[in-house]
Design a protein around this motif. Structure first.
Motif, PDB file in Angstrom:
ATOM      1  N   LEU A   1       0.930  -1.151  -0.017  1.00 30.33           N
ATOM      2  CA  LEU A   1      -0.018  -0.049   0.021  1.00 30.33           C
ATOM      3  C   LEU A   1       0.816   1.229   0.128  1.00 30.33           C
ATOM      4  CD1 LEU A   1      -2.886  -0.821   2.415  1.00 30.33           C
ATOM      5  CD2 LEU A   1      -2.844  -0.573  -0.242  1.00 30.33           C
ATOM      6  N   GLN A   2       1.763   1.141   0.775  1.00 32.02           N
ATOM      7  CA  GLN A   2       2.969   2.194   0.736  1.00 32.02           C
ATOM      8  C   GLN A   2       3.552   2.526  -0.814  1.00 32.02           C
ATOM      9  OE1 GLN A   2       5.369   1.395   4.040  1.00 32.02           O
ATOM     10  NE2 GLN A   2       4.522   2.580   5.489  1.00 32.02           N
ATOM     11  N   THR A   3       3.756   1.515  -1.405  1.00 35.78           N
ATOM     12  CA  THR A   3       4.465   1.657  -2.545  1.00 35.78           C
ATOM     13  C   THR A   3       3.434   2.148  -3.497  1.00 35.78           C
ATOM     14  OG1 THR A   3       5.866  -0.217  -2.150  1.00 35.78           O
ATOM     15  CG2 THR A   3       5.577   0.283  -4.442  1.00 35.78           C
ATOM     16  N   GLU A   4       2.323   1.805  -3.469  1.00 38.32           N
ATOM     17  CA  GLU A   4       1.234   2.051  -4.500  1.00 38.32           C
ATOM     18  C   GLU A   4       0.667   3.375  -4.324  1.00 38.32           C
ATOM     19  OE1 GLU A   4      -2.102  -0.649  -4.334  1.00 38.32           O
ATOM     20  OE2 GLU A   4      -1.005  -2.168  -4.911  1.00 38.32           O
ATOM     21  N   THR A   5       0.880   3.667  -2.748  1.00 41.77           N
ATOM     22  CA  THR A   5       0.622   5.208  -2.501  1.00 41.77           C
ATOM     23  C   THR A   5       1.641   6.234  -2.961  1.00 41.77           C
ATOM     24  OG1 THR A   5      -0.532   4.454  -0.393  1.00 41.77           O
ATOM     25  CG2 THR A   5      -0.029   6.861  -0.487  1.00 41.77           C
ATOM     26  N   ARG A   6       2.820   5.915  -2.773  1.00 41.68           N
ATOM     27  CA  ARG A   6       3.878   6.777  -3.604  1.00 41.68           C
ATOM     28  C   ARG A   6       3.830   6.704  -4.907  1.00 41.68           C
ATOM     29  NH1 ARG A   6       7.956   3.293  -1.239  1.00 41.68           N
ATOM     30  NH2 ARG A   6       7.802   3.260   1.020  1.00 41.68           N
ATOM     31  N   ILE A   7       3.453   5.634  -5.561  1.00 41.78           N
ATOM     32  CA  ILE A   7       3.407   5.733  -7.120  1.00 41.78           C
ATOM     33  C   ILE A   7       2.167   6.549  -7.450  1.00 41.78           C
ATOM     34  CG2 ILE A   7       2.741   4.465  -9.106  1.00 41.78           C
ATOM     35  CD1 ILE A   7       4.367   2.060  -7.918  1.00 41.78           C
ATOM     36  N   GLU A   8       1.014   6.346  -6.885  1.00 42.66           N
ATOM     37  CA  GLU A   8      -0.009   7.243  -7.073  1.00 42.66           C
ATOM     38  C   GLU A   8       0.052   8.735  -6.815  1.00 42.66           C
ATOM     39  OE1 GLU A   8      -2.807   6.419  -8.825  1.00 42.66           O
ATOM     40  OE2 GLU A   8      -1.676   4.363  -8.969  1.00 42.66           O
ATOM     41  N   SER A   9       0.870   8.898  -5.898  1.00 37.47           N
ATOM     42  CA  SER A   9       1.146  10.187  -5.259  1.00 37.47           C
ATOM     43  C   SER A   9       2.102  10.798  -6.504  1.00 37.47           C
ATOM     44  CB  SER A   9       1.968  10.268  -3.966  1.00 37.47           C
ATOM     45  OG  SER A   9       2.377  11.469  -3.482  1.00 37.47           O
ATOM     46  N   ARG A  10       3.076  10.106  -6.943  1.00 41.31           N
ATOM     47  CA  ARG A  10       3.849  10.785  -7.889  1.00 41.31           C
ATOM     48  C   ARG A  10       3.139  10.743  -9.193  1.00 41.31           C
ATOM     49  NH1 ARG A  10       7.776   6.361  -7.352  1.00 41.31           N
ATOM     50  NH2 ARG A  10       8.746   6.866  -5.415  1.00 41.31           N
ATOM     51  N   ARG A  11       1.943  10.155  -9.426  1.00 39.05           N
ATOM     52  CA  ARG A  11       1.122  10.300 -10.557  1.00 39.05           C
ATOM     53  C   ARG A  11       0.426  11.454 -10.539  1.00 39.05           C
ATOM     54  NH1 ARG A  11      -0.640   4.182 -11.549  1.00 39.05           N
ATOM     55  NH2 ARG A  11       0.961   3.567 -12.556  1.00 39.05           N
ATOM     56  N   ALA A  12      -0.098  11.879  -9.229  1.00 36.56           N
ATOM     57  CA  ALA A  12      -0.985  12.938  -8.912  1.00 36.56           C
ATOM     58  C   ALA A  12      -0.200  14.042  -9.083  1.00 36.56           C
ATOM     59  CB  ALA A  12      -1.767  12.753  -7.452  1.00 36.56           C
ATOM     60  N   ARG A  13       1.043  14.053  -8.576  1.00 35.34           N
ATOM     61  CA  ARG A  13       2.095  15.362  -8.545  1.00 35.34           C
ATOM     62  C   ARG A  13       2.180  15.692 -10.077  1.00 35.34           C
ATOM     63  NH1 ARG A  13       4.865  13.599  -3.706  1.00 35.34           N
ATOM     64  NH2 ARG A  13       6.068  12.160  -5.064  1.00 35.34           N
ATOM     65  N   ILE A  14       2.510  14.640 -10.856  1.00 33.16           N
ATOM     66  CA  ILE A  14       2.793  15.030 -12.197  1.00 33.16           C
ATOM     67  C   ILE A  14       1.455  15.426 -12.999  1.00 33.16           C
ATOM     68  CG2 ILE A  14       3.184  13.766 -14.467  1.00 33.16           C
ATOM     69  CD1 ILE A  14       5.298  11.687 -12.757  1.00 33.16           C
ATOM     70  N   ALA A  15       0.374  14.838 -12.706  1.00 35.52           N
ATOM     71  CA  ALA A  15      -0.861  15.406 -13.453  1.00 35.52           C
ATOM     72  C   ALA A  15      -1.269  16.818 -12.682  1.00 35.52           C
ATOM     73  CB  ALA A  15      -2.015  14.360 -12.661  1.00 35.52           C
ATOM     74  N   THR A  16      -0.964  17.019 -11.429  1.00 30.99           N
ATOM     75  CA  THR A  16      -1.378  18.488 -11.127  1.00 30.99           C
ATOM     76  C   THR A  16      -0.222  19.427 -11.702  1.00 30.99           C
ATOM     77  OG1 THR A  16      -1.655  17.443  -8.971  1.00 30.99           O
ATOM     78  CG2 THR A  16      -1.246  19.845  -8.796  1.00 30.99           C
ATOM     79  N   LYS A  17       1.027  19.232 -11.830  1.00 31.89           N
ATOM     80  CA  LYS A  17       1.875  20.089 -12.555  1.00 31.89           C
ATOM     81  C   LYS A  17       1.414  20.332 -14.160  1.00 31.89           C
ATOM     82  CE  LYS A  17       6.023  19.010  -9.781  1.00 31.89           C
ATOM     83  NZ  LYS A  17       7.601  18.553 -10.005  1.00 31.89           N
TER      84      LYS A  17
END
Length: 162
Positions: free
Chosen positions: A32-48
């Protein structure tokens, strides 16, 4: 039998099962932590990307607003010019109408074969206006000598014959 931990031997199985469950929970948490980190990165990229798009849209809106303001100013200027031209056109129409009436009057007057003799008292011509005019013109223009006043007056001005 006791284990090193001081727990009875029958509890060892329970302990192993608990350890397996804990290990499973720990593995799930790590995933879950790994998936959360990956989704968090994706969210940051999408936000940028979204922020970049928002900046572009904001810039386009600013440019469009500037163009609209410029167009509004030009439209106001054109409307003022149109109003001025309408007023001038109306004035010219009035002048044109006056000039047309004057031209019509001049054309009508030009078609007339009328002479106006001023300073001659009324009633002196008697019953024969042609004879009176011939005598008047011969007296006024003696240098024309024997010019045929009668025929010329009759031809041009069509005096009624008596």
């Amino acid at each position: 039998m006791e284990t090193d931990m001081g727990a009875p031997a029958g509890n060892a199985y329970a302990m192993g099962t608990k350890a397996g469950i804990l290990q499973s929970i720990y593995s799930s948490i790590k995933e879950l932590q790994t998936e959360t980190r990956i989704e968090s990165r994706r969210a940051r990229i999408a936000t940028k990307r979204l922020q970049g798009t928002v900046r572009k849209v904001a810039k386009s809106c600013t440019e469009i607003e500037a163009k609209l303001c410029s167009m509004e100013e030009r439209i106001v200027a054109v409307e003022e010019d149109v109003d001025t031209l309408k007023e001038q056109s109306a004035a010219r129409d009035g002048q044109l109408t006056d000039v047309m009436w004057k031209m019509e009057d001049l054309e009508n007057r030009q078609r007339r074969n009328n002479l106006r003799f001023l300073g001659i008292p009324e009633g002196l011509e008697g019953s024969n206006i042609q004879a009176y005019m011939v005598n008047l013109l011969r007296g006024a223009f003696p240098e024309l000598g024997n010019w045929d006043w009668e025929n010329e007056l009759q031809r041009v001005y069509r005096f009624p014959t008596t």
